[in-house]
Design an enzyme around this catalytic site. Sequence first.
Site, PDB file in Angstrom:
ATOM      1  N   LYS A  50       0.843  -1.204   0.000  1.00  0.00           N
ATOM      2  CA  LYS A  50       0.000   0.000   0.000  1.00  0.00           C
ATOM      3  C   LYS A  50       0.872   1.246   0.000  1.00  0.00           C
ATOM      4  CE  LYS A  50      -3.892  -2.369   1.987  1.00  0.00           C
ATOM      5  NZ  LYS A  50      -4.356  -3.079   3.150  1.00  0.00           N
ATOM      6  N   GLN A  94      -5.372  -2.184   9.227  1.00  0.00           N
ATOM      7  CA  GLN A  94      -5.075  -3.477   8.597  1.00  0.00           C
ATOM      8  C   GLN A  94      -5.609  -4.607   9.481  1.00  0.00           C
ATOM      9  OE1 GLN A  94      -3.463  -3.776   5.471  1.00  0.00           O
ATOM     10  NE2 GLN A  94      -4.147  -5.890   5.676  1.00  0.00           N
ATOM     11  N   ASP A 117     -11.870   1.835   3.400  1.00  0.00           N
ATOM     12  CA  ASP A 117     -12.124   0.404   3.249  1.00  0.00           C
ATOM     13  C   ASP A 117     -13.622   0.128   3.093  1.00  0.00           C
ATOM     14  OD1 ASP A 117     -10.154  -1.493   3.022  1.00  0.00           O
ATOM     15  OD2 ASP A 117      -9.748  -1.642   5.180  1.00  0.00           O
TER      16      ASP A 117
END
Length: 280
Positions: A50, A94, A117
């Site tokens: 990322k 994460q 997300d």
Amino acid sequence: MTATIIDGKKTAEKIRSEIKEYVSGLKKKPGLAVIQVGKNPASTSYVNLKEKDCKEVGIYSKIIRLVEEISEEELVEKIIELNKDNSIHGILVQLPLPKHVNEEVAIDMINPLKDVDGFHPVNAGNFFIGKAGFVPCTPKGVIRLLKEYDIPIEGKNAVVVGRSNIVGKPIAMLLMMNNATVTICHSKTKNLAEYTKNADILVVAVGKPGLIKAEMVKEDAAIIDVGITRTGNLLKGDVDFDSVSKKASYIAPVPGGVGPMTRAMLLENTIEAYNNIERG
Ligand code: NAD
């Protein structure tokens, strides 16, 4: 017949170069914060990728690595700090988090405007009623691949294997929003093959290598393999690629199919967050 390989790597590259071009015209840079708790090797590799993607397209990235033992309160404080940080437009925690930290508590603390997300209940709710909001990256990437390869969705029988909140369910929802007739299969489905054999579009998101074999798929179907299982340095999907690719018309392989698209969609969502926040 031999299936056309759906090349997620190439498609993601194209998306990244479009984003890079867009970002180069912005005065203030979009910013993405990624929080990793602990040292799970898979998470470390995802977070590093990322960071690399952000660098490539000119998005500012702030990687926050926290020790495994961090308390839920300390993590929440970090998220609140990032919610207030004007240089940050997207925040991602994460997953998975260590067992002593409740993932829902962490996700719920993210400002929905920065929830790139799309896991916050506000975004999930808006998505499920068809209102604007962040669409989770993997499901968004799956639909983008189908569209990129001009695979018709409307009126088709789509079967999704897997029903998780972050993968299976939103994929099924997006297929339905695109006018497919959708069947969702899961761990309690009896005679899985009876369903998968009827699929014009088959999306598999389980995490069991080799679950889907050639005899379970319809001739000329489009197959999207979302599953990822790590064995050593190898990544394996849920679909038996060798046999299924001889029967399907399209197949998104693992690696190189959905994975790179998930990352590209995260960049896209970060730009969306930036535009919402900076331009109202
Ligand atoms: P999950 O464990 O939350 O869900 C797995 C789903 O599979 C469940 O809904 C379960 O009912 C179903 N299932 C289990 N065994 C089954 C069986 N024998 N037959 C039919 N269904 C069965 O996992 P998840 O988070 O939804 O992820 C699914 C897979 O996708 C994993 O392999 C994960 O690593 C992968 N994944 C890939 C990406 C990507 O970018 N490519 C992103 C996220 C997840």
